[in-house]
Enzyme design. Structure first.
Site, PDB file in Angstrom:
ATOM      1  CG  ASN A   7      -9.426  -2.467   0.221  1.00 32.01           C
ATOM      2  OD1 ASN A   7      -8.199  -2.482   0.208  1.00 32.01           O
ATOM      3  ND2 ASN A   7     -10.121  -1.972   1.220  1.00 32.01           N
ATOM      4  CG  HIS A   8      -8.477   2.173  -0.117  1.00 30.35           C
ATOM      5  ND1 HIS A   8      -8.942   3.300   0.530  1.00 30.35           N
ATOM      6  CD2 HIS A   8      -8.349   1.223   0.834  1.00 30.35           C
ATOM      7  CE1 HIS A   8      -9.080   3.031   1.820  1.00 30.35           C
ATOM      8  NE2 HIS A   8      -8.722   1.786   2.038  1.00 30.35           N
TER       9      HIS A   8
ATOM     10  CG  HIS B 264      -6.195  -5.660   2.619  1.00 31.02           C
ATOM     11  ND1 HIS B 264      -6.922  -4.535   2.329  1.00 31.02           N
ATOM     12  CD2 HIS B 264      -7.091  -6.554   3.117  1.00 31.02           C
ATOM     13  CE1 HIS B 264      -8.193  -4.738   2.621  1.00 31.02           C
ATOM     14  NE2 HIS B 264      -8.328  -5.953   3.111  1.00 31.02           N
TER      15      HIS B 264
ATOM     16  NE  ARG C 118      -9.343  -5.955   6.118  1.00 29.22           N
ATOM     17  CZ  ARG C 118      -8.430  -4.983   6.079  1.00 29.22           C
ATOM     18  NH1 ARG C 118      -8.812  -3.742   5.890  1.00 29.22           N
ATOM     19  NH2 ARG C 118      -7.161  -5.261   6.225  1.00 29.22           N
TER      20      ARG C 118
ATOM     21  CG  ASP D  48      -9.029   6.470  -0.682  1.00 31.25           C
ATOM     22  OD1 ASP D  48      -9.663   5.417  -0.815  1.00 31.25           O
ATOM     23  OD2 ASP D  48      -9.393   7.554  -1.191  1.00 31.25           O
ATOM     24  NE  ARG D  49      -7.375   5.167   5.702  1.00 33.57           N
ATOM     25  CZ  ARG D  49      -7.609   3.875   5.448  1.00 33.57           C
ATOM     26  NH1 ARG D  49      -6.686   3.103   4.928  1.00 33.57           N
ATOM     27  NH2 ARG D  49      -8.785   3.347   5.742  1.00 33.57           N
TER      28      ARG D  49
ATOM     29  CG  ASP E 169      -5.357  -0.277  -0.699  1.00 32.34           C
ATOM     30  OD1 ASP E 169      -5.504  -0.539   0.502  1.00 32.34           O
ATOM     31  OD2 ASP E 169      -6.265  -0.487  -1.540  1.00 32.34           O
TER      32      ASP E 169
ATOM     33  CG  HIS F  97      -5.019  -4.952  -1.951  1.00 33.87           C
ATOM     34  ND1 HIS F  97      -3.983  -4.065  -1.709  1.00 33.87           N
ATOM     35  CD2 HIS F  97      -5.989  -4.656  -1.047  1.00 33.87           C
ATOM     36  CE1 HIS F  97      -4.322  -3.262  -0.706  1.00 33.87           C
ATOM     37  NE2 HIS F  97      -5.527  -3.601  -0.286  1.00 33.87           N
TER      38      HIS F  97
ATOM     39  CG  HIS G  35      -3.271   3.994   1.724  1.00 32.65           C
ATOM     40  ND1 HIS G  35      -4.507   3.949   1.134  1.00 32.65           N
ATOM     41  CD2 HIS G  35      -3.134   2.805   2.382  1.00 32.65           C
ATOM     42  CE1 HIS G  35      -5.099   2.795   1.404  1.00 32.65           C
ATOM     43  NE2 HIS G  35      -4.288   2.079   2.155  1.00 32.65           N
TER      44      HIS G  35
ATOM     45  CG  ASP H 180      -1.925  -1.065   1.292  1.00 31.50           C
ATOM     46  OD1 ASP H 180      -2.965  -0.867   1.941  1.00 31.50           O
ATOM     47  OD2 ASP H 180      -1.683  -2.145   0.708  1.00 31.50           O
TER      48      ASP H 180
END
Lengths: 370, 306
Positions: free
Chosen positions: B113-114, B237, B210, B84-85, B81, B163, B55, B53
């Site tokens: 998944n993002h 992940h 989750r 995001d963030r 991923d 992932h 991010h 990831d």
């Protein structure tokens, strides 16, 4: 064959400051407008039988229905009226503390003793969080019915009330914590309110005594077990763990004679007032944790908000944010639980019990599809 | 769009400067042409460096390229991923995409998944696109590209990279190949599980806390590796304090490439270097120093507070 090494980059050339980006602020975010909620007044009074709460927000249709539901309106009303109740008040402001408020404070004191008696495992070799958190969680879960016995009437309601308080401490399996867990603490208080054990007169104490107490306990637990930030929005959110101290905290500072929003940048002021004002307490706390960079880097949203002229405007913005970003997002609310005290009948008709998710014996108990 | 245009855009993105919206559209069009030809389980040859990831932590991605050496000199496989963030999801994803278009055989991007419309509207990428471009078009172009990303990669027929993890609906690689991947990440089913599942010290399968995907145990992994003649599942992940973590007698490894996650977690990051004999070398790295980072442009007041 396998090996490990650590490498560092060569010293880089300093990066230039980028020009500010021109933004059309008239572009709407779409999701920023909260849907019109149902009235909390249409929520029926609490009826038996009490039962262990279950998850009921499973599909997107369930989520849409929840957003329009009386229970969500009741939760929003409750939180906003608590915010109203602490407007302009310091944490040390004398507030009426009823026997129930005192009793709940004692429960939190006892839970802190459990944390103190459940030290983190040394050299845990786990992925991130400390596995002792699961022992803490289990001890809390086991102790709550007894601890709540002096507080909750009718006694049959304890099974529901306890579940929300238990969930306020984080996720047992993932060893994480986020705004969804914080919402469970307000849900716990709402169950007491719906049972008429807490009243409107208690609302200042709910924030200035109970929430403050919970926050301090939670910070201890976060550090003790190194809880992972659950579903953090990173730099696109207020804070990795909490939302409500900013809402309540802004309310406390409304119409303050001299503390303005930009005061969060003055470390002396923050240190001087952190104990009396939740918002400044958060700023102090974040700066102590996120030491590798300044506020503008690690919490740009808080940095940007400090440019707002009044705390009243911040508080009203925090309300909108909370409704959309916490109570309006499926990744958070899918974990929320419902029973007789906080009721919700969902479109899909499906429900998921906790036991289905937390059984460690490896058998898949409940296949649910979203 | 010629090679020199692309090189200019890559140079710009490497300095963490945005390219124009029209350039993003063209880049995505070109990327789609390449990704559409890739398999659900994209074959990759060793040597290759596997990353977890990111991010949106752009400057830490620069650190990653510095310690792992630049693409295309090093072959890379990113396990999703990207967004995001972090502050710089846009620059991060567009740089990786531009590198993919420029050096399609030297870098592989699989879906996390993002890389999803629903998730990016919650966790920051949508907001970032809106703030940086003043419209949602770039977000839409990128989400369309997400739909084309492969679901997994297979290194020398021996190491599966995905992932999240495994699915109770999938026992063979061929079953992954039959999925129609060109869609938003579903709420359940095989495609969802591959991007959402987590390994766990249990037997068999467990329901994931989750709310998507499953937990899977060592016995599931052993059976899967045996059935598909594999030696390792590399995945991402999950945040790992030490940057990487083995499970189940080194048959599963989690690789996490976002150091000091959320400025709070104090974790290091890792990449997994595989040589041409599939020998594994884990490289740990720390966050880029603050001097290396630019000063983020002051954003306007969030809409809630206007």
């Amino acid at each position: 064959m396998m090996q490990t090494e650590t490498r560092a980059a060569a010293a880089p050339a300093p990066a230039p400051v980028p020009a500010p980006v021109a933004i059309d602020m008239k572009v709407s975010l779409g999701a920023a407008t909260a849907p019109t909620p149902a009235s909390a007044a249409s929520l029926p009074p609490v009826t038996c039988p009490f039962r262990t709460p279950e998850r009921r927000i499973i599909t997107k249709e369930d989520m849409d229905q929840f957003i329009a539901s009386p229970i969500r309106a009741a939760l929003v009303d409750f939180i906003f009226s608590c915010s109203d109740a602490c407007r302009g008040l310091k944490i040390s402001h004398p507030v009426a503390t009823s026997p129930v408020v005192t009793a709940v404070t004692s429960v939190l004191d006892e839970l802190e003793k459990i944390a103190d008696a459940t030290p983190p495992e040394e050299n845990p070799k786990t992925r991130f969080g400390n596995p002792s958190f699961r022992f803490f969680y289990d001890r809390v879960q086991k102790a709550l019915p007894t601890l709540l016995e002096p507080v909750v009437r009718p006694r049959e309601a304890i099974v529901e009330v306890a579940k929300y308080l238990e969930k306020s401490f984080g996720d047992r399996k993932r060893i994480d914590y986020g705004t969804g867990h914080e919402a469970n603490f307000m849900a716990f208080l709402l169950t007491l309110y719906r049972l008429n054990l807490l009243t409107d007169a208690d609302k200042p104490a709910i924030v200035l005594r109970l929430f403050v107490r919970y926050l301090s306990l939670m910070r201890k637990v976060q550090f003790l077990y190194w809880l992972e930030p659950a579903g953090s929005h990173g730099v696109w959110g207020l804070d990795d763990y909490h939302s409500l101290p900013f809402l309540f905290g802004a309310s406390q500072l409304v119409d303050h004679k001299y503390l303005r929003p930009k005061a969060i940048h003055d470390m002396d002021i923050v240190d001087m007032f952190a104990k009396e004002y939740l918002y400044l307490g958060c700023i102090q706390f974040i700066n102590r944790v996120k030491t590798t960079a300044s506020l503008r880097w690690h919490s740009p949203m808080l940095d940007d908000i400090s440019g707002v002229k009044t705390w009243a405007k911040i508080e009203s913005g925090m309300r909108k944010l909370y409704v959309v970003e916490v109570l309006g997002k499926l990744p958070i609310m899918q974990h929320f639980m419902f029973g007789a005290i906080l009721p919700f009948e969902n479109v899909s008709g499906r429900a998921v019990k906790d036991e289905d998710l937390e059984a460690d014996d490896g058998h898949l108990h409940y296949f649910f599809t979203m | 769009m010629g090679t020199s245009d692309l090189d200019r855009q890559i140079a710009q993105l490497r300095k963490c400067e945005l390219i124009k919206e029209s350039e993003v559209r063209e880049l995505c069009n070109k990327a789609r042409e390449i990704l559409i030809e890739e398999a659900n389980v994209q074959r990759v040859d060793a040597p290759v460096t596997i990353c977890g990831d990111i991010h949106g932590q752009f400057y830490d991605l620069m650190e990653l390229f510095s310690v792992g050496h630049d693409c295309p000199d090093t072959n890379y496989l990113f396990m999703g991923d990207f967004v995001d963030r972090g502050f710089y999801s846009v620059e991060t994803f567009l740089l990786l995409l531009a590198l993919k278009v420029r050096y399609p055989d030297r870098i592989t991007l699989i879906r996390g998944n993002h890389e999803s419309r629903q998730i990016t509207q919650v966790y920051g990428f949508y907001d970032e696109c809106l703030r940086k471009y003043g419209s949602v078009n770039v977000w839409r172009y990128c989400c369309e590209i997400f739909d084309y990303l492969a679901l997994a990669a297979l290194v020398d027929d021996r190491i599966l990279c995905v992932h999240g993890g495994l699915s109770p609906s999938i026992t063979t690689l061929d079953q992954i190949r039959t999925i129609d991947r060109k869609q938003e990440v579903p709420h359940d089913g095989a495609m969802c599980d591959l991007l959402w599942s987590d390994p766990e010290e249990i037997d068999g399968w467990g329901v994931s806390p989750r709310g998507a995907g499953y937990l899977f145990g060592g016995d599931v992994v052993a059976a899967f590796l045996h059935a598909n003649n594999l030696e390792l599942i590399a995945r991402a992940h999950q945040l790992v304090m030490e940057g990487y973590k083995h499970m189940f007698k080194d048959t599963v490894v989690t690789v996490w490439s976002a150091p000091n996650y959320c400025y709070r977690c104090g974790n290091v990051a890792a990449i997994l270097e595989l040589d041409d004999k599939l020998n594994r070398n884990f490289v740990i790295f720390h966050p880029a120093s603050q001097d290396a980072r630019g000063i983020p442009a002051k954003k306007a007041t969030p809409d809630y507070f206007l």
